[in-house]
Design an enzyme around this catalytic site. Structure first.
Site, mmCIF file in Angstrom:
data_model
loop_
_atom_site.group_PDB
_atom_site.id
_atom_site.type_symbol
_atom_site.label_atom_id
_atom_site.label_comp_id
_atom_site.label_asym_id
_atom_site.label_seq_id
_atom_site.Cartn_x
_atom_site.Cartn_y
_atom_site.Cartn_z
ATOM 1 N N SER A 66 0.799 -1.222 0.000
ATOM 2 C CA SER A 66 0.000 0.000 0.000
ATOM 3 C C SER A 66 0.835 1.277 0.000
ATOM 4 O O SER A 66 0.287 2.373 -0.131
ATOM 5 C CB SER A 66 -0.938 0.013 1.210
ATOM 6 O OG SER A 66 -0.200 0.028 2.414
ATOM 7 N N LYS A 121 -6.237 3.679 8.845
ATOM 8 C CA LYS A 121 -5.358 4.661 8.192
ATOM 9 C C LYS A 121 -5.946 6.070 8.275
ATOM 10 O O LYS A 121 -5.209 7.045 8.477
ATOM 11 C CB LYS A 121 -5.132 4.252 6.744
ATOM 12 C CG LYS A 121 -4.329 2.939 6.615
ATOM 13 C CD LYS A 121 -4.137 2.512 5.176
ATOM 14 C CE LYS A 121 -3.316 1.228 5.092
ATOM 15 N NZ LYS A 121 -3.088 0.763 3.727
#
Length: 830
Positions: free
Chosen positions: A710, A753
């Site tokens: 990611s 996140k």
């Protein structure tokens, strides 16, 4: 053996002292006694023949080692008995049987080498008997001990004592006792080797005492053995009598109390018909099994387990949806998704009264309240709560049980938990289901497939009970930290509910509502005015903990409570009278402490008590930097920010990666650089930006291993910034996997996140367009204050990342058209 006349023996002693020597195995022959001796060795036969050819006198000595077949001078004792052969008989097998009469003690002066047998010069010992009282005392004690010895020893007839009492001479008494002692050769030899009669008696008394002590121990052991045998026989006879009485009583319709209890338990259990039939069969088998048989205990344990698990008893659910909501809100702050799922379940139960498929899986980082939520659900429903820890379980039999053929077998954890619950509809929490593992004994996760399948668990079959058990009424709740450790077939049988890490405001509320009151009570401070300011709590959250849950927060607050208690006691503010009286409400200045047991914890006081902060309070970069981009990462304790730094310097053309990057991250860097080279003009990067240059990519906090795809977009943006010299906006964070064609692929852990971005003050977050669908499941509180920009390619992300000199709009439009033509797809919007 017989006694001889010593006076006659002395008259017939040989005139010469050289005599043939006859070695004897395992026997010592004493003077004044007659012994039969079986002669078979060639050496012994020749010695006996030589003695017969002379005057029939022979010297008898014992061998030191009876296993030596051809003894030499060093293999025999030097002290023995001068004897006369009074009778000889040759046997058909070649052996010779001689009858010898002991005459006197003797000892070898010199062994003479003779052809075929052993001969020696022998000195005859004359024994003198003193007439003092000591000799009389020794004689009496030896006589008493010998009498006791003959009474204890079963191998000696009582006539021995009669013969002993008829002997008058002390010397003959000595040899008679020694000859009748059943002792070792070494012990008897010591009597012969002693030349003074009083010393001989002392040696004899010592041997007698030792032998008597051994005989007494033998008798004690024999008595115990006999008692044990008699007790076993008596117990067997009594049991046979009891069994006969039981048979007679059963014929009259009566059973034993033990079987009667089992019969009553079977009747009260209200089992299903097929199980009840099995129970009565086992009871009849138990009735016919002897109590001494191992099968009796096995069958009894089986029936006890069969009647102990609940078959029909259940608790009544509290279906008041408002009550359930109130209880869940009292015990936990937040956790809206699992709470909503439970309320939906309650609503359906109000309509249909019974529903299967009640299997929930709570997945989240440690400390977010998964286990305590299970307890709260049980309390809200009014059900019994049972927790089963599956961490470290690696044997399939721990779930399904062991078969009765094994020693110590018992049901598995599921039925053991049902027994503890005592009802058929408890809330059963299967804790740490992701920590199970498999080995050669089987895979316990495979056994869980039947337990957690609503279509199968109504007929769950435990290996121990071997009957179907209905688990369909159980509300199963499983917990896990990570989902990928759970096998896919097992995931398919559960409804996954993810519990994300808490936000700062949620930790603040949890601390104020639950943790602080609990710790104040546990530390005896609930009677005093101890208050925590919001700023103090937030300081603990930000600088002394780094977690998704609240476990460490609770530990730190407990530490603060201990510090406050110590301060109150050591300063004399709290005395014995104050501890029993209400808290004084007067306030005072100075470091948050107030007289009369009143304390207010401020950020300064927190730092004073907890010392240096363990974690730095992360905040976003204040200024735009070249070659430094902020990424977002998922960790086991929640989300976190990740800074990627890139520097391009002159030197050998190579790519350097530092910061403990995993293989996936290294591949992401390579893919990003390849894409930038292929689209250098479109991105405004010099086509030869890497020629003759070293590209160094570093991710700070190098001691921490990092991996995952990611961070691909973050690394690509940092390389573009370093290659063009354009600064990256400090208030932008990004996440997404990059491909060689510049596409941004979806990622996981989006909620964590976004929480990490809010925590460090990030205002704009760039996410993959395919993750837009996940935003609907994320709380508005998490998204509040964030500008979330979904992108499908790296080209689309560039204008939002660089403040100046972005990619021209016409180039972006052309790129989008090309992408949509190649990959037609309808995307959502933010």
């Amino acid at each position: 053996m017989k006694r001889t006349n010593s006076r006659r023996a002395k008259e017939k002693l040989p005139t010469t002292n050289r005599l043939p020597v006859l070695p004897l195995r395992d026997v010592v022959i004493f003077p004044n006694m007659i012994f039969p001796v079986l002669v078979g060795r060639e050496l012994s036969l020749r010695a006996a023949a030589e003695a017969l050819s002379r005057d029939k006198y022979i010297f008898l000595v014992a061998q030191r080692n009876s296993s030596v077949d051809e003894p030499q001078a060093e293999d025999i004792y030097l002290t023995g008995t001068v004897a006369k052969i009074v009778q000889m008989l040759r046997l058909p097998n070649g052996l010779m049987k001689i009858l010898v009469e002991g005459e006197s003690q003797g000892f070898i002066d010199r062994v003479v080498e003779t052809n075929g047998f052993m001969e020696a010069d022998v000195s005859v010992l004359t024994v003198t008997v003193p007439g003092d009282k000591k000799m009389e005392a020794l004689l009496r004690q030896a006589s008493d001990l010998f009498q006791e010895y003959t009474q204890l020893h079963r191998g000696l007839p009582q006539e021995v004592m009669v013969a002993f009492d008829n002997i008058a001479e002390p010397v003959r008494k000595l040899y008679f006792i020694a000859a009748n002692l059943i002792s070792k050769v070494e012990a008897k030899q010591r009597i012969l080797e002693t030349r003074e009669i009083r010393e001989q008696y002392m040696e004899l008394i010592t041997i007698l005492k030792n032998e008597i002590e051994v005989l007494k121990l033998e008798q004690e052991i024999d008595t115990k053995v006999q008692d044990t045998i008699q007790r076993s026989q008596r117990q067997f006879l009594i049991q046979e009598q009891i069994r006969a009485l039981q048979t007679e009583l059963e014929e009259e319709g009566e059973v034993s109390p033990e079987l009667g209890k089992l019969l009553e338990a079977i009747r009260e259990a209200k089992m299903p018909q097929e199980v009840e039939v099995r129970a009565y069969e086992e009871l009849e088998k138990l009735r016919k099994t002897p109590m001494m048989s191992p099968e009796f205990a096995v069958n009894r344990n089986y029936l006890e387990w069969l009647t102990a698990v609940p078959w029909s008893k259940e608790t009544e659910d509290n279906l008041d949806i408002h009550h359930v909501k109130q209880v869940l809100d009292e015990d936990h702050f937040g956790l809206e998704r699992p709470k909503e799922r439970i309320l939906e379940h309650i609503a359906v139960l109000n309509l249909v009264k019974e529903m299967r498929g009640q299997i929930l899986c709570l997945v989240g980082p440690p400390g977010v309240g998964k286990t305590s939520l299970g307890k709260s659900i049980a309390r809200a429903l009014g059900r019994k709560f049972v927790r089963v820890s599956l961490g470290g379980v690696r044997d399939e039999a721990e779930i399904r049980g062991h078969r009765r053929t094994y020693i110590g077998s018992m049901p598995g954890k599921i039925l053991q938990s049902m027994k503890r619950a005592g009802v058929t509809n408890p809330v059963l929490l299967l804790d740490e289901i992701d920590k199970m593992s498999a080995d050669f004994r089987g895979d316990p996760s495979s056994a869980m497939l039947e337990v957690l399948d609503p279509e199968q668990n109504s007929t769950f079959n435990d290996h121990y009970l071997e009957v179907d058990y209905d688990l369909s009424k159980v509300l199963f709740i499983t917990t896990a930290n990570v989902l990928f450790n759970i096998p896919l077939p097992l995931q398919d049988r559960m409804e996954i509910i993810e519990l994300n890490g808490y936000l700062e405001y949620e930790k603040l509320e949890i601390a104020k509502r639950h943790i602080i009151p609990k710790q104040l009570k546990e530390h005896g401070l609930d009677r005093y005015r101890i208050t925590f300011t919001d700023a103090a709590i937030l300081k603990v959250v930000r600088e002394y903990t780094a977690e998704a849950g609240v476990r460490n927060l609770e530990r730190e607050i407990a530490s603060l409570c201990r510090k406050v208690a110590k301060q109150l006691i050591s300063s004399g503010v709290v005395t014995s009278s104050v501890r029993e009286a209400p808290a004084v409400k007067t306030r005072a200045t100075g470091r948050g402490r107030k007289p009369g047991g009143s304390v207010t914890l401020t950020p300064d006081l927190v730092e004073h008590y907890l010392k240096v902060p363990r974690y730095r309070n992360r905040v976003g970069e204040k200024e735009d930097l070249v070659g430094a981009a902020t990424g977002l990462a998922w960790t086991s304790v929640g989300g976190d920010t990740l800074t990627v730094e890139v520097s391009i310097v002159s030197g050998t053309e190579k790519l350097t990666l530092t910061g403990q990057l995993g293989d996936v991250m290294k591949e992401s860097v390579s893919a990003a650089i390849t894409y930038i080279r292929a689209n250098a003009v479109l991105l405004g990067v010099s086509e030869d930006f890497s020629k003759g240059k070293e590209i160094h990519v570093h991710v700070p906090e190098g001691a921490i291993p990092k991996d995952g795809p990611s961070a691909g977009i973050t690394m690509a943006v940092a390389v573009i910034s370093a290659a063009t010299g354009r600064p990256i906006r400090s208030d932008v964070a990004m996440t997404g996997e990059i491909t060689l064609r510049g596409r941004i692929l979806p990622i996981g852990g989006l909620t964590e996140k976004l929480i990490a971005a809010r925590r460090v003050g990030i205002k704009t977050v760039i996410i993959p367009r395919d993750n837009v669908k996940d935003l609907a499941d994320i709380s508005d509180t998490v998204k509040q204050g964030l500008e979330i920009i979904p992108v499908g390619t790296l080209i689309e992300a560039v204008p939002h990342i660089f403040r100046l000199h972005g990619v021209p709009a016409n180039q972006i439009a052309t790129h989008r058209a090309r992408q949509s033509t190649q990959h037609p797809k309808t995307h959502g919007s933010a």
